[in-house]
Write a protein that holds these residues in place. Structure first.
Motif, PDB file in Angstrom:
ATOM      1  N   VAL A   1       0.935  -1.318   0.138  1.00  0.00           N
ATOM      2  CA  VAL A   1      -0.040   0.129   0.004  1.00  0.00           C
ATOM      3  C   VAL A   1       0.755   1.284   0.005  1.00  0.00           C
ATOM      4  CG1 VAL A   1      -1.495   1.206   1.570  1.00  0.00           C
ATOM      5  CG2 VAL A   1      -2.076  -1.043   0.993  1.00  0.00           C
ATOM      6  N   ARG A   2       2.025   1.186   0.625  1.00  0.00           N
ATOM      7  CA  ARG A   2       2.999   2.384   0.805  1.00  0.00           C
ATOM      8  C   ARG A   2       3.333   2.531  -0.583  1.00  0.00           C
ATOM      9  NH1 ARG A   2       3.913   0.533   6.047  1.00  0.00           N
ATOM     10  NH2 ARG A   2       3.094   1.749   7.383  1.00  0.00           N
ATOM     11  N   GLU A   3       3.764   1.415  -1.318  1.00  0.00           N
ATOM     12  CA  GLU A   3       4.390   1.843  -2.667  1.00  0.00           C
ATOM     13  C   GLU A   3       3.269   2.355  -3.590  1.00  0.00           C
ATOM     14  OE1 GLU A   3       5.424  -2.361  -3.861  1.00  0.00           O
ATOM     15  OE2 GLU A   3       7.134  -2.221  -2.316  1.00  0.00           O
ATOM     16  N   MET A   4       2.084   2.237  -3.346  1.00  0.00           N
ATOM     17  CA  MET A   4       0.930   3.011  -4.010  1.00  0.00           C
ATOM     18  C   MET A   4       0.723   4.443  -3.419  1.00  0.00           C
ATOM     19  SD  MET A   4      -2.086   0.393  -3.606  1.00  0.00           S
ATOM     20  CE  MET A   4      -2.239  -1.423  -3.816  1.00  0.00           C
ATOM     21  N   GLY A   5       1.652   5.011  -2.595  1.00  0.00           N
ATOM     22  CA  GLY A   5       1.508   6.163  -2.287  1.00  0.00           C
ATOM     23  C   GLY A   5       0.656   6.514  -1.126  1.00  0.00           C
ATOM     24  N   PHE A   6       0.160   5.511  -0.587  1.00  0.00           N
ATOM     25  CA  PHE A   6      -0.675   5.763   0.616  1.00  0.00           C
ATOM     26  C   PHE A   6      -0.250   5.034   1.949  1.00  0.00           C
ATOM     27  CE2 PHE A   6      -3.177   6.541  -3.051  1.00  0.00           C
ATOM     28  CZ  PHE A   6      -3.872   7.594  -2.669  1.00  0.00           C
ATOM     29  N   GLY A   7      -0.938   4.999   2.906  1.00  0.00           N
ATOM     30  CA  GLY A   7      -0.328   4.325   4.113  1.00  0.00           C
ATOM     31  C   GLY A   7       0.433   5.195   4.960  1.00  0.00           C
ATOM     32  N   ALA A   8       0.418   6.525   4.779  1.00  0.00           N
ATOM     33  CA  ALA A   8       1.526   7.540   5.462  1.00  0.00           C
ATOM     34  C   ALA A   8       0.832   7.826   6.985  1.00  0.00           C
ATOM     35  CB  ALA A   8       1.908   8.706   4.660  1.00  0.00           C
TER      36      ALA A   8
END
Lengths: 117, 142
Positions: free
Chosen positions: B102-109
């Motif tokens: 999910v972080r690789e998708m630009g979310f999950g910060a």
């Protein structure tokens, strides 16, 4: 600063939109995390990102960001560009990595306003 | 009671990443057509987009009901996902249970719920572990 000046500074390739655009850009945001982009609201923003996926365009749409610059020479696929055209968002790409691209724009006068992101 | 002008319904499809967020874009377009103040539109669009992405990322999708009336926009996003075990913790900036994918998708910060809180006028979250989550967002027009 006008968008066409930014295109020149970044030696960018224009993938959607007008190379000679007179659009005024007042601030810029460099991030690969879309939620960080959404934490700060400004006007006439350029988004610089190394993230390549359709959610970059969706985030730009939500934030009224009219220009997205993909850094580090990344090439978005046709689905992303199609979505950008549909949303009337200009997409450019530069070979410069994020830090250098931001640095060049900052030096040229795009310093952002208020809280930086 | 305010008069209901428009009701919109969307399904968040868990298997279509590129379409996630489309509902928020559609609602934004509708609000522009209605001539709503751009600052209010942005607040609404950001809140809804974050909640829509949360349902996509954490809960295998869900459904969205939007009600636009004269004085407010109400967005209800429900999912049958895992629920939120510690809501206070989830509201903290930077806290996230998202996977690396999910972080690789630009979310999950860890900014999703704090962003919704920041931009909405009212936020109510009903959640039960193992059952799902319903997020109710209200943005006032006047």
């Amino acid at each position: 600063m006008k968008l066409h000046e930014i295109i020149e500074i970044l030696k960018a390739e224009v993938l959607t939109g007008d190379r000679e655009s007179q659009m005024e850009i007042l601030s810029a945001c460099g991030s690969d995390l879309m939620s960080d982009v959404m934490a700060y609201v400004k006007d006439n923003v350029l988004l610089l990102t190394g993230l390549i996926n359709p959610q970059v365009i969706r985030t730009a749409e939500v934030m009224d960001i009219k220009v997205v610059a993909f850094v580090r020479g990344k090439i978005p696929d046709s689905n992303i560009l199609e979505l950008a055209r549909e949303k009337d968002i200009t997409v450019i790409r530069t070979e410069y990595p994020m830090f250098i691209a931001c640095g060049k724009l900052y030096k040229a006068g795009i310093t952002g306003r208020g809280a930086d992101c | 009671m305010s008069e209901n002008l428009i009701n919109l319904y969307y399904v968040i499809n868990a298997n279509d990443f590129s379409a996630a967020g489309e509902a928020s874009g559609n609602v934004k377009k509708k609000l522009v057509q209605l001539g709503i103040d751009p600052a209010i539109i942005k607040k609404t669009a950001i809140s809804m987009y974050e909640a829509e992405m949360n349902a996509f990322i954490h809960a295998n999708g869900g459904e969205i009901n939007v009600e636009i009336s004269n004085n407010r926009i109400v967005i209800v996003i429900s999912d049958k996902g895992p629920g939120i075990a510690d809501l206070d913790l989830a509201m903290k900036e930077g806290y996230s249970t998202a996977s690396d994918k999910v972080r690789e998708m630009g979310f999950g910060a860890g900014m999703g719920l704090p962003n919704i809180k920041r931009y909405s006028d009212e936020l109510d979250i009903q959640t039960e572990v193992g059952k799902g989550t319903t997020v109710r967002i209200i943005v006032y027009i006047n």
